[in-house]
Design a protein around this motif. Structure first.
Motif, PDB file in Angstrom:
ATOM      1  N   TYR A 147       0.839  -1.195   0.000  1.00  0.00           N
ATOM      2  CA  TYR A 147       0.000   0.000   0.000  1.00  0.00           C
ATOM      3  C   TYR A 147       0.873   1.244   0.000  1.00  0.00           C
ATOM      4  O   TYR A 147       1.933   1.261   0.619  1.00  0.00           O
ATOM      5  CB  TYR A 147      -0.897   0.040   1.248  1.00  0.00           C
ATOM      6  N   ASP A 148       0.399   2.282  -0.674  1.00  0.00           N
ATOM      7  CA  ASP A 148       1.054   3.586  -0.613  1.00  0.00           C
ATOM      8  C   ASP A 148       0.373   4.443   0.450  1.00  0.00           C
ATOM      9  O   ASP A 148      -0.858   4.418   0.584  1.00  0.00           O
ATOM     10  CB  ASP A 148       0.955   4.304  -1.967  1.00  0.00           C
ATOM     11  N   PHE A 149       1.156   5.182   1.217  1.00  0.00           N
ATOM     12  CA  PHE A 149       0.577   6.144   2.149  1.00  0.00           C
ATOM     13  C   PHE A 149       1.258   7.490   1.952  1.00  0.00           C
ATOM     14  O   PHE A 149       2.429   7.568   1.565  1.00  0.00           O
ATOM     15  CB  PHE A 149       0.727   5.671   3.604  1.00  0.00           C
ATOM     16  N   LEU A 150       0.516   8.558   2.198  1.00  0.00           N
ATOM     17  CA  LEU A 150       1.021   9.916   2.014  1.00  0.00           C
ATOM     18  C   LEU A 150       1.784  10.387   3.240  1.00  0.00           C
ATOM     19  O   LEU A 150       1.288  10.297   4.367  1.00  0.00           O
ATOM     20  CB  LEU A 150      -0.153  10.866   1.739  1.00  0.00           C
ATOM     21  N   LEU A 151       2.980  10.882   3.026  1.00  0.00           N
ATOM     22  CA  LEU A 151       3.738  11.498   4.106  1.00  0.00           C
ATOM     23  C   LEU A 151       3.096  12.814   4.530  1.00  0.00           C
ATOM     24  O   LEU A 151       2.403  13.466   3.743  1.00  0.00           O
ATOM     25  CB  LEU A 151       5.178  11.741   3.668  1.00  0.00           C
ATOM     26  N   HIS A 152       3.337  13.202   5.777  1.00  0.00           N
ATOM     27  CA  HIS A 152       2.879  14.491   6.328  1.00  0.00           C
ATOM     28  C   HIS A 152       1.349  14.602   6.343  1.00  0.00           C
ATOM     29  O   HIS A 152       0.807  15.698   6.277  1.00  0.00           O
ATOM     30  CB  HIS A 152       3.472  15.671   5.541  1.00  0.00           C
ATOM     31  N   SER A 248       4.301   1.772   1.734  1.00  0.00           N
ATOM     32  CA  SER A 248       5.387   2.537   1.116  1.00  0.00           C
ATOM     33  C   SER A 248       4.994   4.010   1.030  1.00  0.00           C
ATOM     34  O   SER A 248       3.870   4.335   0.629  1.00  0.00           O
ATOM     35  CB  SER A 248       5.665   1.982  -0.286  1.00  0.00           C
ATOM     36  N   PRO A 249       5.889   4.949   1.389  1.00  0.00           N
ATOM     37  CA  PRO A 249       5.527   6.373   1.422  1.00  0.00           C
ATOM     38  C   PRO A 249       5.542   7.014   0.043  1.00  0.00           C
ATOM     39  O   PRO A 249       6.365   6.686  -0.817  1.00  0.00           O
ATOM     40  CB  PRO A 249       6.617   6.983   2.302  1.00  0.00           C
ATOM     41  N   ILE A 250       4.601   7.920  -0.189  1.00  0.00           N
ATOM     42  CA  ILE A 250       4.610   8.799  -1.360  1.00  0.00           C
ATOM     43  C   ILE A 250       4.423  10.229  -0.855  1.00  0.00           C
ATOM     44  O   ILE A 250       3.897  10.448   0.240  1.00  0.00           O
ATOM     45  CB  ILE A 250       3.509   8.431  -2.378  1.00  0.00           C
ATOM     46  N   LYS A 251       4.837  11.204  -1.665  1.00  0.00           N
ATOM     47  CA  LYS A 251       4.855  12.593  -1.201  1.00  0.00           C
ATOM     48  C   LYS A 251       3.663  13.417  -1.658  1.00  0.00           C
ATOM     49  O   LYS A 251       3.346  14.437  -1.053  1.00  0.00           O
ATOM     50  CB  LYS A 251       6.147  13.269  -1.657  1.00  0.00           C
ATOM     51  N   SER A 252       3.016  13.032  -2.756  1.00  0.00           N
ATOM     52  CA  SER A 252       1.918  13.866  -3.264  1.00  0.00           C
ATOM     53  C   SER A 252       0.671  13.034  -3.459  1.00  0.00           C
ATOM     54  O   SER A 252       0.737  11.836  -3.768  1.00  0.00           O
ATOM     55  CB  SER A 252       2.318  14.516  -4.601  1.00  0.00           C
ATOM     56  N   VAL A 253      -0.455  13.671  -3.287  1.00  0.00           N
ATOM     57  CA  VAL A 253      -1.738  13.007  -3.424  1.00  0.00           C
ATOM     58  C   VAL A 253      -2.052  12.796  -4.899  1.00  0.00           C
ATOM     59  O   VAL A 253      -1.750  13.625  -5.753  1.00  0.00           O
ATOM     60  CB  VAL A 253      -2.848  13.825  -2.736  1.00  0.00           C
ATOM     61  N   GLY A 254      -2.633  11.662  -5.239  1.00  0.00           N
ATOM     62  CA  GLY A 254      -2.993  11.385  -6.621  1.00  0.00           C
ATOM     63  C   GLY A 254      -4.389  11.900  -6.928  1.00  0.00           C
ATOM     64  O   GLY A 254      -5.323  11.743  -6.136  1.00  0.00           O
ATOM     65  N   GLY A 255      -4.557  12.544  -8.087  1.00  0.00           N
ATOM     66  CA  GLY A 255      -5.871  13.066  -8.464  1.00  0.00           C
ATOM     67  C   GLY A 255      -6.156  14.415  -7.841  1.00  0.00           C
ATOM     68  O   GLY A 255      -5.430  14.895  -6.964  1.00  0.00           O
ATOM     69  N   THR A 256      -7.222  15.008  -8.269  1.00  0.00           N
ATOM     70  CA  THR A 256      -7.591  16.341  -7.775  1.00  0.00           C
ATOM     71  C   THR A 256      -8.770  16.308  -6.808  1.00  0.00           C
ATOM     72  O   THR A 256      -9.187  17.349  -6.318  1.00  0.00           O
ATOM     73  CB  THR A 256      -7.949  17.246  -8.971  1.00  0.00           C
TER      74      THR A 256
END
Length: 453
Positions: A147-152, A248-256
């Motif tokens: 799974y991806d999760f958003l940092l911050h 796993s971390p990702i930095k930006s949100v996908g989609g608007t």
């Protein structure tokens, strides 16, 4: 007992067909009982110790506001309008979304909130093309959900995941994770390292696709990860046991229009909070052209999501099980009803020689119980061969798929319990099928019974 065996042997040709029919019914009924047992066990009795608390969790959906901001294009960028617009649009959208999120966080009843690309517990996808091992020992492998999760975004504290002792806190994991970092569940740590104290160690992702095997004759390395933290196991679906999971971390949100996770404080009323937002005629949380459209209690969200995602599958499976069960019951009932009707003359002869009704019923019932026992044993042996050939008999396994078996960890105990329950159920159906025609035959006058056709 001797008389029962003699009667069984005397009608051996007819009984052979009955045993065959019961054996087939036993195979089908074993499948039904096994499926229901696993679902009930996984749903109500196999709850991971660290499974996150859902009662105060909500899922929010963001969206567009009808009146968008008026676009003011600087003269200096008109020649590179598309490039400027894309950058401006993304920055403006992110700023507006962050403002909506911050408005929610400022509410006294909100404990934490943040954007999330996915919602753990509402569904899962297993990557069968990858397998994982520790970097130091590639022989210990397991598959895993990723799974991806958003940092911050306060992900771990909002989702409610519990770090184990020796791992960074939920607040730290939500904010700090290296680019190659990964957060794993306790089950993954134990599967790959034999211990859960593994922060800082390395994991290797192997390409398990058919193409990789053909090109190199074995698995190929796809990526390496550093373990940033370990959390307790949690349930991926409401009616399934937990599986091995990595985050796993990702930095930006996908989609608007991303989803949000919102955790209320323990004293807050989830239903009242959701109703206040959903029933408002004007958007309560808005920034520019972005707003919070609706919120759904997490328990409702995962229930509706599972039903929506798998409605067709569950509908077909439910119909199949219902028809299968109906055929098993009606077929068994009909078989023994006809069997007793054919024995009406024998019952008349026994009555004419003074046999008591309870002795006649006991003899016929014991014969039916013997037929049921033999048929069930044959059906259970057929199912056992299926279980062995498909790997169910291996019990709890962490090799290859990395998922727990759908059978309970002790295979033979599970098999024995289902076999006993199945025999008792089949015996109850057989008793129901023979009791009415037997009583009718026994209460006929012997002369009428002897002339029964």
């Amino acid at each position: 007992m001797n008389q029962t065996i003699k009667n069984f042997w005397a009608h051996r040709r007819q009984n052979a067909w009955i045993v065959t029919e019961i054996a087939l019914a036993a195979v089908f009924s074993f499948y039904i009982l096994d499926y229901l047992t696993v679902v009930v066990y996984d749903t109500y009795f196999c709850r991971p110790a660290g499974d996150f608390e859902r009662e105060h969790l909500l899922v929010g959906q963001t969206g567009y506001f009808q009146k968008a901001e008026e676009l003011q294009v600087p003269d200096s960028v008109k020649q590179n309008f598309n490039e400027w617009y894309n950058e401006w649009y993304i920055l403006r959208t992110l700023a507006n979304l962050n403002s909506v999120r911050d408005q929610l966080r400022a509410l006294p009843e909100v404990q934490s909130a943040g954007f999330a690309g996915n919602s753990l517990g509402s569904g899962s996808y297993f990557n069968y093309l990858s397998t994982y091992s520790s970097e130091a020992d590639s022989t210990r492998r397991c598959g895993s959900y990723m799974y991806d999760f958003l940092l911050h975004e306060q992900f771990f504290e909002t989702q409610g995941l519990t770090p184990i002792e020796g791992s960074p806190s939920a607040e730290v994991l939500s904010e700090e994770c290296p680019p190659d970092g990964v957060v794993i569940t306790r089950s993954v740590a134990l599967a790959l390292f034999g211990t859960d104290q593994v922060v800082g160690r390395r994991i290797v992702e192997w390409d398990a696709s058919e193409r990789a095997l053909q090109e190199s004759g074995g698995y190929q390395v796809k990526k390496r990860f550093t373990i940033a933290g370990v959390v307790e196991d949690f349930r991926l679906k409401p009616n399934e046991r937990y599986a091995y999971t990595m985050l796993s971390p990702i930095k930006s949100v996908g989609g608007t229009s991303p989803r949000m996770l919102i955790r209320l404080r323990p004293e807050a009323d989830v239903e009242a909070f959701a109703q206040k937002i959903n029933s408002s005629k004007e958007p309560l949380f808005q920034a520019g052209d972005r707003l919070l459209v609706s919120v759904t209690p997490y328990v409702t969200y995962i229930s509706n999501g599972s039903a929506r995602d798998h409605s067709e599958q569950f509908s077909v499976l439910g119909t199949f099980i219902a028809l299968l069960l109906l055929n098993v019951v009606l077929g068994t009932l009909g078989t023994f009803w006809l069997q007793i009707r054919k024995r009406t003359e024998d019952i008349g002869i026994m009555r004419s020689f003074g046999a008591k009704r309870r002795h006649i019923f006991g003899m016929l019932w014991s014969e039916a119980a013997l037929l049921t026992l033999i048929g069930c044993i044959l059906g259970q042996l057929i199912w056992l061969q299926f279980a062995i050939n498909t790997g169910m008999a291996e019990g709890f396994t962490m090799s290859g798929t990395g998922q727990e078996t759908n059978w309970v960890n002790t295979f033979w105990l599970h098999y024995l319990i289902i076999s006993i329950v199945q025999y008792l159920l089949m015996l109850a159906i057989v008793t129901l099928g023979m009791v009415v025609p037997t009583l009718r035959a026994m209460y006929k006058r012997p002369v009428e019974a002897l002339h029964h056709d």
